[in-house]
Design an enzyme around this catalytic site. Sequence first.
Site, PDB file in Angstrom:
ATOM      1  N   HIS A 160      18.139  -5.028  14.313  1.00 42.53           N
ATOM      2  CA  HIS A 160      16.934  -5.232  15.141  1.00 42.53           C
ATOM      3  C   HIS A 160      15.792  -4.302  14.708  1.00 42.53           C
ATOM      4  CE1 HIS A 160      19.750  -7.241  17.960  1.00 42.53           C
ATOM      5  NE2 HIS A 160      20.533  -6.214  17.661  1.00 42.53           N
ATOM      6  N   SER A 281      -7.817   0.334  -2.043  1.00 44.18           N
ATOM      7  CA  SER A 281      -8.730  -0.377  -1.155  1.00 44.18           C
ATOM      8  C   SER A 281     -10.151  -0.100  -1.616  1.00 44.18           C
ATOM      9  CB  SER A 281      -8.530   0.117   0.278  1.00 44.18           C
ATOM     10  OG  SER A 281      -9.712  -0.100   1.029  1.00 44.18           O
ATOM     11  N   LYS A 287      -5.876   4.588   0.441  1.00 45.23           N
ATOM     12  CA  LYS A 287      -4.887   3.511   0.480  1.00 45.23           C
ATOM     13  C   LYS A 287      -4.139   3.289  -0.837  1.00 45.23           C
ATOM     14  CE  LYS A 287      -4.281   0.792   3.415  1.00 45.23           C
ATOM     15  NZ  LYS A 287      -4.771  -0.106   4.420  1.00 45.23           N
ATOM     16  N   GLU A 294       3.795  -7.877  -1.029  1.00 45.67           N
ATOM     17  CA  GLU A 294       3.299  -8.843  -0.039  1.00 45.67           C
ATOM     18  C   GLU A 294       3.207 -10.249  -0.625  1.00 45.67           C
ATOM     19  OE1 GLU A 294       0.098  -6.799   2.636  1.00 45.67           O
ATOM     20  OE2 GLU A 294       0.163  -5.770   0.722  1.00 45.67           O
TER      21      GLU A 294
END
Length: 462
Positions: A160, A281, A287, A294
């Site tokens: 979970h 970024s 970043k 992704e």
Amino acid sequence: MTDHANTMWGGRFAAGPDAIMEAINASIGFDRRLAQQDIAGSRAHAAMLAATGIITDSDADEIRKGLLTVLSEIEGGTFPFSAALEDIHMNVEARLKEIVGEAAGRLHTARSRNDQVAVDFRLWVRDQCDAADAALAAVQKALLGQAEAGADWVMPGFTHLQVAQPVTWGHHMLAYVEMLGRDRSRFADARKRMNLSPLGAAALAGTSFPIDREMTAAALGFDGPMANSLDAVSDRDFALEFLSAASICAMHLSRLAEELVIWSSAQFRFVKMSDKWSTGSSIMPQKRNPDAAELIRAKIGRIFGANVALMTVMKGLPLTYSKDMQEDKEQVFDAADNLMLALAAMAGMVADMSANRDALRAAAATGFSTATDLADWLVRELGLPFREAHHVTGSLVAMAEDAGCDLPDLTLAQMHSVHEGIRQDVFDVLGVENSVASRTSVGGTSPVRVREAIAQWQKQLG
Ligand code: ARG
């Protein structure tokens, strides 16, 4: 508007097709990717036609040489592709006619584009099964490298996405090695089933010419001819099996990618992607984004989409060939291209990433991760039934939670207030290293088991 009748079947037609008709009908824009397979199929067919006396040796020789010229033109980028000639099959044949003249017209004896396209596409998909296998092996090796480096590094195991029990980094990496191993076996299995030749089924019913289907099958590396000509020209289950295997594989990649996204976040810091596999970024200088992970996570969308699309195209089609089936190729091409890209990116990213041993260790000790070890100790040492041990441990967890500490921070006196029998040596099992070391059951997370599994995989992957 094309105002001349088609050279391949013009006999029955007075006018050429409407421009929109040509646009919806033509597949040459994409099926040119089958050129190599198409020429291989034609060469096998021509050689067989000569061997069986259906055409002369000299015609077969002209055809063979002409096909080699066509192939070199295609490979050299000089081939004049034409949408009016619809597809790769007619483009190749028309060009062959320009090169060798009349002999070219004999190539299509005892053959149809229906068995031709079925052969070409099978050969193409078969190659993709091999490519997927090699690409998957590369990802497995990258994961195995990670597993070796941190075979006994302790990290939290999750259920979970909540800390459940301590596990080892090596064990977690090997979980994916196993999944990808099954993906490989799915591609291998699909490959075996698809490796029969449709060539010689002709349009749908077979042919009256004395062809030798065993010969063409062998020349193309097939295990033999497909048994039923109607089935041979009309099924695309081999492509669907590839897409199904690709979908399951992409799903596995997506799960791993998701973990890498989570793990590389500032909240987790379990892994750091190398510069080669990170992006910055344009506005936030701090970043380091895991874009590759992704995008791999997202690839399942188009790959499973292709699976659904082709399944839907095939559903309800009457036997045998219908032009609907021309819609099979773009889906499979796109899915295969993106699967290969995702596999290559995953292999590179995993090989290059570094796990943060300290962050993994620290996280492993949070969330009362050794509560099960405590319950097991109560069963083993005090003879409590597991359900009662579970209850006692639950009370101790609640006590620690109230005190704002972890289980090993409780004093023996505090523990005695819940159960008098608890002894000092209980603290041995509350440490995460001892916890993982104790899980020696087959397939368990103990470093001993993990190293055995690593050795096994090393032997297998070479
Ligand atoms: N381009 C066609 C396809 O991809 C080749 C087969 C055409 N057959 C036919 N009967 N029109 O399916």
